[in-house]
Design a protein around this motif. Structure first.
Motif, PDB file in Angstrom:
ATOM      1  N   LEU A  26     -11.210 117.321  34.680  1.00 46.23           N
ATOM      2  CA  LEU A  26     -10.896 116.669  33.415  1.00 46.23           C
ATOM      3  C   LEU A  26     -10.949 117.668  32.262  1.00 46.23           C
ATOM      4  N   ALA A  27     -11.872 118.611  32.327  1.00 52.41           N
ATOM      5  CA  ALA A  27     -11.985 119.622  31.268  1.00 52.41           C
ATOM      6  C   ALA A  27     -10.735 120.505  31.217  1.00 52.41           C
ATOM      7  N   THR A  28     -10.175 120.849  32.371  1.00 50.88           N
ATOM      8  CA  THR A  28      -8.958 121.666  32.411  1.00 50.88           C
ATOM      9  C   THR A  28      -7.788 120.915  31.785  1.00 50.88           C
ATOM     10  N   VAL A  29      -7.682 119.627  32.088  1.00 54.74           N
ATOM     11  CA  VAL A  29      -6.612 118.820  31.507  1.00 54.74           C
ATOM     12  C   VAL A  29      -6.795 118.727  29.995  1.00 54.74           C
ATOM     13  N   GLU A  30      -8.032 118.513  29.549  1.00 59.35           N
ATOM     14  CA  GLU A  30      -8.301 118.456  28.104  1.00 59.35           C
ATOM     15  C   GLU A  30      -7.951 119.773  27.426  1.00 59.35           C
ATOM     16  N   ASP A  31      -8.288 120.888  28.065  1.00 61.30           N
ATOM     17  CA  ASP A  31      -7.954 122.194  27.496  1.00 61.30           C
ATOM     18  C   ASP A  31      -6.448 122.362  27.357  1.00 61.30           C
ATOM     19  N   ALA A  32      -5.707 121.890  28.343  1.00 69.28           N
ATOM     20  CA  ALA A  32      -4.247 121.998  28.291  1.00 69.28           C
ATOM     21  C   ALA A  32      -3.671 121.172  27.144  1.00 69.28           C
ATOM     22  N   LEU A  33      -4.309 120.059  26.842  1.00 66.34           N
ATOM     23  CA  LEU A  33      -3.786 119.165  25.806  1.00 66.34           C
ATOM     24  C   LEU A  33      -4.302 119.472  24.407  1.00 66.34           C
ATOM     25  N   SER A  34      -5.490 120.035  24.307  1.00 65.58           N
ATOM     26  CA  SER A  34      -6.142 120.168  22.996  1.00 65.58           C
ATOM     27  C   SER A  34      -5.368 121.017  21.998  1.00 65.58           C
ATOM     28  N   GLY A  35      -4.770 122.096  22.411  1.00 69.77           N
ATOM     29  CA  GLY A  35      -4.047 122.951  21.471  1.00 69.77           C
ATOM     30  C   GLY A  35      -2.537 122.801  21.539  1.00 69.77           C
ATOM     31  N   ALA A  36      -2.065 121.822  22.287  1.00 66.63           N
ATOM     32  CA  ALA A  36      -0.637 121.710  22.544  1.00 66.63           C
ATOM     33  C   ALA A  36       0.146 120.957  21.474  1.00 66.63           C
ATOM     34  N   PHE A  37      -0.548 120.364  20.523  1.00 64.80           N
ATOM     35  CA  PHE A  37       0.138 119.503  19.561  1.00 64.80           C
ATOM     36  C   PHE A  37      -0.222 119.845  18.112  1.00 64.80           C
ATOM     37  N   ALA A  47      -9.084 113.481  24.620  1.00 61.91           N
ATOM     38  CA  ALA A  47     -10.035 113.589  25.725  1.00 61.91           C
ATOM     39  C   ALA A  47      -9.408 112.904  26.930  1.00 61.91           C
ATOM     40  N   VAL A  48      -9.948 113.186  28.097  1.00 64.97           N
ATOM     41  CA  VAL A  48      -9.417 112.604  29.324  1.00 64.97           C
ATOM     42  C   VAL A  48     -10.558 111.952  30.089  1.00 64.97           C
ATOM     43  N   VAL A  49     -10.331 110.714  30.519  1.00 65.68           N
ATOM     44  CA  VAL A  49     -11.294 109.995  31.349  1.00 65.68           C
ATOM     45  C   VAL A  49     -10.588 109.549  32.624  1.00 65.68           C
ATOM     46  N   ALA A  50     -11.365 109.239  33.641  1.00 67.02           N
ATOM     47  CA  ALA A  50     -10.815 108.772  34.909  1.00 67.02           C
ATOM     48  C   ALA A  50     -11.234 107.330  35.140  1.00 67.02           C
ATOM     49  N   ARG A  51     -10.332 106.562  35.689  1.00 64.47           N
ATOM     50  CA  ARG A  51     -10.584 105.162  36.023  1.00 64.47           C
ATOM     51  C   ARG A  51     -10.107 104.904  37.446  1.00 64.47           C
ATOM     52  N   LEU A  60      -5.955 109.286  35.695  1.00 68.86           N
ATOM     53  CA  LEU A  60      -6.396 109.916  34.453  1.00 68.86           C
ATOM     54  C   LEU A  60      -5.793 109.178  33.268  1.00 68.86           C
ATOM     55  N   ILE A  61      -6.609 109.016  32.246  1.00 69.09           N
ATOM     56  CA  ILE A  61      -6.182 108.371  31.011  1.00 69.09           C
ATOM     57  C   ILE A  61      -6.492 109.316  29.863  1.00 69.09           C
ATOM     58  N   ALA A  62      -5.480 109.632  29.078  1.00 70.08           N
ATOM     59  CA  ALA A  62      -5.679 110.450  27.871  1.00 70.08           C
ATOM     60  C   ALA A  62      -6.077 109.512  26.738  1.00 70.08           C
ATOM     61  N   MET A  88      -1.979 114.856  35.777  1.00 69.84           N
ATOM     62  CA  MET A  88      -1.184 114.148  34.779  1.00 69.84           C
ATOM     63  C   MET A  88      -1.822 112.810  34.404  1.00 69.84           C
ATOM     64  N   PRO A  89      -2.188 112.626  33.131  1.00 69.94           N
ATOM     65  CA  PRO A  89      -2.629 111.295  32.708  1.00 69.94           C
ATOM     66  C   PRO A  89      -1.478 110.298  32.851  1.00 69.94           C
ATOM     67  N   LEU A  90      -1.791 109.113  33.335  1.00 66.58           N
ATOM     68  CA  LEU A  90      -0.775 108.096  33.557  1.00 66.58           C
ATOM     69  C   LEU A  90      -0.612 107.153  32.379  1.00 66.58           C
ATOM     70  N   GLU A  91      -1.555 107.201  31.456  1.00 66.09           N
ATOM     71  CA  GLU A  91      -1.434 106.378  30.254  1.00 66.09           C
ATOM     72  C   GLU A  91      -2.212 107.011  29.114  1.00 66.09           C
ATOM     73  N   ILE A  92      -1.930 106.526  27.920  1.00 63.55           N
ATOM     74  CA  ILE A  92      -2.607 106.998  26.710  1.00 63.55           C
ATOM     75  C   ILE A  92      -3.253 105.801  26.036  1.00 63.55           C
ATOM     76  N   LYS A  93      -4.497 105.956  25.672  1.00 61.01           N
ATOM     77  CA  LYS A  93      -5.208 104.958  24.867  1.00 61.01           C
ATOM     78  C   LYS A  93      -5.449 105.591  23.502  1.00 61.01           C
ATOM     79  N   VAL A  94      -5.365 104.788  22.457  1.00 55.93           N
ATOM     80  CA  VAL A  94      -5.586 105.297  21.104  1.00 55.93           C
ATOM     81  C   VAL A  94      -6.861 104.685  20.542  1.00 55.93           C
ATOM     82  N   LEU A  95      -7.754 105.551  20.093  1.00 56.34           N
ATOM     83  CA  LEU A  95      -8.963 105.150  19.383  1.00 56.34           C
ATOM     84  C   LEU A  95      -8.965 105.885  18.054  1.00 56.34           C
TER      85      LEU A  95
END
Length: 115
Positions: A26-37, A47-51, A60-62, A88-95
């Motif tokens: 999950l940390a690797t996925v977060e690292d890939a996403l954190s500076g990409a936008f 952040a990325v969590v697993a369900r 994975l959920i972003a 690959m996260p399969l969905e995005i949740k917004v908080l």
């Protein structure tokens, strides 16, 4: 901490998910996403969590504070870093506010409860 001052660790945060029999960091996925936008500004957080997922074991959920973030952007960022589709996260949740620790880091344990 007990009365004698001994500290006991009761658990730890697992930052891996088993997706289709493979371990995804999950940390690797977060690292890939954190500076990409950079277009979303300095306050952007992800952040990325697993369900549990019946088909894959885990999914994975972003989780982001940016409502304009799309799955297409996430997919492009994951592929640009050379990560596999298992990451690959399969969905995005917004908080609006992702929970944080006193250090300013994302509180993944609390985030998991919210998602």
């Amino acid at each position: 901490m007990d009365a004698d001052g001994f500290v006991f660790i009761l658990g730890r945060l697992k930052r891996f998910a088993k997706v289709s029999g493979e371990r995804a960091s999950l940390a690797t996925v977060e690292d890939a996403l954190s500076g990409a936008f950079p277009q979303y500004g300095l306050k952007f957080a992800v952040a990325v969590v697993a369900r549990a997922d019946a088909a894959r074991g885990k999914k994975l959920i972003a989780v982001s504070n940016e409502p304009r973030l799309t799955l297409e952007e996430v997919r492009a960022a994951i592929h640009a870093r050379g990560l596999s589709n298992l990451a690959m996260p399969l969905e995005i949740k917004v908080l609006h506010n992702l929970p944080r620790l006193g250090t300013g880091k994302i509180n993944h344990r609390e985030l998991g409860k919210l998602v």
